[in-house]
Motif scaffolding. Structure first.
Motif, PDB file in Angstrom:
ATOM      1  N   ARG A 133      26.330  35.775  33.334  1.00 28.76           N
ATOM      2  CA  ARG A 133      25.578  34.598  32.655  1.00 28.76           C
ATOM      3  C   ARG A 133      24.516  35.245  31.869  1.00 28.76           C
ATOM      4  O   ARG A 133      23.746  35.916  32.095  1.00 28.76           O
ATOM      5  CB  ARG A 133      24.974  33.736  33.709  1.00 28.76           C
ATOM      6  N   GLY A 134      24.558  34.821  30.577  1.00 36.05           N
ATOM      7  CA  GLY A 134      23.750  35.222  29.491  1.00 36.05           C
ATOM      8  C   GLY A 134      24.074  36.695  29.246  1.00 36.05           C
ATOM      9  O   GLY A 134      25.313  36.787  29.100  1.00 36.05           O
ATOM     10  N   CYS A 135      23.182  37.361  29.303  1.00 31.66           N
ATOM     11  CA  CYS A 135      23.505  39.097  29.277  1.00 31.66           C
ATOM     12  C   CYS A 135      23.544  39.550  30.382  1.00 31.66           C
ATOM     13  O   CYS A 135      23.442  41.017  30.446  1.00 31.66           O
ATOM     14  CB  CYS A 135      22.580  39.509  27.960  1.00 31.66           C
ATOM     15  N   ARG A 136      23.579  38.990  31.601  1.00 33.88           N
ATOM     16  CA  ARG A 136      23.564  39.846  32.788  1.00 33.88           C
ATOM     17  C   ARG A 136      24.675  39.419  33.806  1.00 33.88           C
ATOM     18  O   ARG A 136      25.352  38.386  33.731  1.00 33.88           O
ATOM     19  CB  ARG A 136      22.020  39.705  33.526  1.00 33.88           C
ATOM     20  N   ALA A 137      24.969  40.593  34.757  1.00 36.62           N
ATOM     21  CA  ALA A 137      25.989  40.226  35.682  1.00 36.62           C
ATOM     22  C   ALA A 137      25.387  39.197  36.570  1.00 36.62           C
ATOM     23  O   ALA A 137      24.388  38.944  37.049  1.00 36.62           O
ATOM     24  CB  ALA A 137      26.144  41.735  36.452  1.00 36.62           C
ATOM     25  N   ARG A 138      26.387  38.201  36.918  1.00 37.21           N
ATOM     26  CA  ARG A 138      26.338  37.159  37.979  1.00 37.21           C
ATOM     27  C   ARG A 138      27.112  37.115  39.116  1.00 37.21           C
ATOM     28  O   ARG A 138      27.386  36.419  39.936  1.00 37.21           O
ATOM     29  CB  ARG A 138      26.307  35.981  37.166  1.00 37.21           C
ATOM     30  N   GLY A 139      27.984  38.198  39.246  1.00 34.92           N
ATOM     31  CA  GLY A 139      28.888  38.280  40.217  1.00 34.92           C
ATOM     32  C   GLY A 139      30.265  38.856  40.090  1.00 34.92           C
ATOM     33  O   GLY A 139      30.349  39.647  38.747  1.00 34.92           O
ATOM     34  N   VAL A 140      31.196  38.664  40.627  1.00 37.25           N
ATOM     35  CA  VAL A 140      32.258  39.469  40.394  1.00 37.25           C
ATOM     36  C   VAL A 140      33.660  38.546  40.755  1.00 37.25           C
ATOM     37  O   VAL A 140      33.449  37.312  41.553  1.00 37.25           O
ATOM     38  CB  VAL A 140      32.771  40.552  41.525  1.00 37.25           C
ATOM     39  N   ARG A 141      34.734  38.604  40.202  1.00 32.33           N
ATOM     40  CA  ARG A 141      35.930  38.007  40.202  1.00 32.33           C
ATOM     41  C   ARG A 141      37.143  38.919  40.964  1.00 32.33           C
ATOM     42  O   ARG A 141      37.416  39.769  40.547  1.00 32.33           O
ATOM     43  CB  ARG A 141      36.683  37.573  38.865  1.00 32.33           C
TER      44      ARG A 141
END
Ligand SMILES: Cc1cc2nc3c(=O)[nH]c(=O)nc-3n(C[C@H](O)[C@H](O)[C@H](O)COP(=O)(O)OP(=O)(O)OC[C@H]3O[C@@H](n4cnc5c(N)ncnc54)[C@H](O)[C@@H]3O)c2cc1C
Length: 445
Positions: A133-141
């Motif tokens: 989200r934006g330019c940062r990690a927000r989780g994993v798929r």
């Protein structure tokens, strides 16, 4: 504050990190594509981790991190048979807490503790990628489903590919040496054959090396190590060739003679061995992705003959935990400081192995020790046989309590030894050419 954490990989690095963060109250999911050991106690195939069935030696730092951060894993390891021993590291110094164990025994213990750890979910699945989200990690798929996290930890090992595209190319590569090994068990009542230290016996020959790693309950692994380019010794992967070689090398015969031990596996050919360093940054020099950090073999992989991989992995875990304690969800600060620490504390170990392995391959090809260049660490160490003052200085390096640069203080002493004409004598046994003949006779082309 509670940080929601997703860990990619449930190997030693991922699970020890997961246990330690969950014990601090964070909310952690660790994902691995491996289903774990069968519930009926049967063999654990552990596909995707090439080294799982190969010899492992456990340095004291492994137990130290477990006792501090995952004590249930330490207790489970002892219950499964792990044997703590004291390790002499030169200059009369002894460090306690090295451990004799098979890798499988170690991982079973860590996994059992992880499954019981409140706040840690060990999930079966394949991580397809990191969500942003934006330019940062927000989780994993995971297999098509998204899991949110404030911090994503990539502990996917030396072969992990999932975030490779985000990272700057690694330094290093294939190390130029290869090995085969076979697991044996000492027969009941037989005395343990001679050892070089509490966890291993090592023989050095003209053109190859042999190491025996003693695990728990009399189980041990016997390794024959050759230059990758040495095609004549590739056939050691055949049982008949390995057995003929083991019988021809006196120090190894002392362990593998049928009156002494029985083989409990086939010969296990190893995959490519790597010396690779990759920090936390992407090709632009910025963090690969804020909110995503890398630990374990995904940062630092070294040739296994010094048994350093789990120590470097768990040292990284210790550093990451300190940074999470200090910075909480300030993931940029965690990434930046971890990268600086990796550069200072991990890169030198990879460079140490690159230097040793290149020089070893050249010596095996017939070159003399190059006295005009910086001496590799193993060459400095071997000179201790002639100058005890060198031995006095080796302890902190051998125990991985000081970086390879610490050997600089005795490098000139070693150079003096070699300038005087001394060279390490091989142990009694066949030369590489004689061994190649033994192999060819056992397995005709
Ligand atoms: C031949 C050999 C011998 C060695 N001997 C020693 C030794 O004697 N002593 C020592 O200290 N070290 C040794 N090492 C090094 C040691 O094995 C490693 O340091 C250790 O395995 C690192 O643990 P890790 O958790 O970082 O990576 P790994 O053990 O590789 O675990 C990574 C995990 O991530 C999972 N994974 C990867 N990608 C995904 C994905 N996309 N989705 C889900 N799961 C994923 C994998 O299934 C795996 O379980 C040896 C290494 C080799 C190659």
């Amino acid at each position: 504050m509670v940080v929601k954490v997703a860990v990619i990989g449930g190997g030693p690095t991922g699970l020890v990190t997961g246990i330690a963060l969950a014990r601090r109250g964070h909310d952690v999911v660790a994902v691995d594509r491996d289903p774990g050991p069968p519930l009926d106690g049967g063999p654990w195939a552990r596909r995707g981790v090439m080294q799982f069935h190969h010899a492992h030696a456990f340095r004291p730092q492994v137990g130290e991190v477990l006792r501090a951060e995952a004590p249930a894993a330490w207790d489970a390891w002892l219950t499964l048979g792990a044997e703590p021993v004291e390790l002499a590291v030169g200059g009369g110094r002894v460090v306690p807490g090295a451990v004799r164990s098979r890798r499988e025994t170690f991982e079973r213990a860590v996994r059992a503790a992880a499954l019981e750890q409140p706040g840690l979910e060990v999930r079966l699945g394949h991580v397809d990628g990191v969500t942003t989200r934006g330019c940062r990690a927000r989780g994993v798929r995971i297999d098509g489903s998204d899991v949110e996290a404030d911090l994503v930890i990539d502990a996917s090992g030396r072969s992990g590919r999932v975030n490779r595209h985000l990272r700057a190319p690694g330094t290093g590569g294939e190390c130029g040496i290869a090995y085969v090994d076979r697991v044996y068990r000492l027969r009941p009542g037989v005395a343990t054959p001679p050892m070089t230290n509490a966890i291993a016996w090592q023989g050095t020959y003209a053109g190859y090396l042999v190491i025996v790693f003693l695990h728990e309950k009399g189980v041990f692994s016997a390794l024959i190590i050759r230059a990758t380019a040495d095609r004549a010794l590739v056939a050691l992967r055949h049982t008949r060739a390995f057995e003929a070689a083991a019988a021809a090398i006196p120090g190894l015969r002392a362990w593998t003679d049928p009156d002494v031990a029985e083989a409990v596996t086939d010969v296990l050919p190893g995959g490519p061995l790597l010396n690779v360093y990759r920090g936390q940054r992407g090709p632009s020099g910025e963090l690969a992705l804020p909110g995503l950090v890398f630990v374990g073999d995904s940062v630092c992989t070294t040739t296994p003959n010094f048994g350093r991989g789990l120590t470097t992995s768990l040292m990284q875990v210790g550093e990451l935990l300190c940074l999470v304690d200090v910075h909480g969800s300030d993931v940029e600060a965690i990434g930046e400081e971890l990268d600086a620490w990796d550069e200072a504390s991990m890169r030198p170990w990879v460079e140490d192995h690159v230097s040793m392995d290149h020089a070893l391959a050249r010596r095996w090809a017939g070159d003399d020790i190059d006295l005009s260049a910086r001496l590799p660490s193993d060459v400095i160490m071997m000179a201790a046989a002639q100058d005890p003052a060198i031995g006095q200085a080796l302890g902190p390096y051998l125990a991985m309590q000081a970086l390879p640069s610490s050997l600089g203080e005795v490098e000139e002493l070693a150079r003096t030894v070699y300038r005087a004409g001394w060279r390490p004598p091989p142990d009694p046994g066949p030369s590489r050419d004689e061994l190649a003949d033994v192999v060819a006779a056992a397995v005709p082309a």
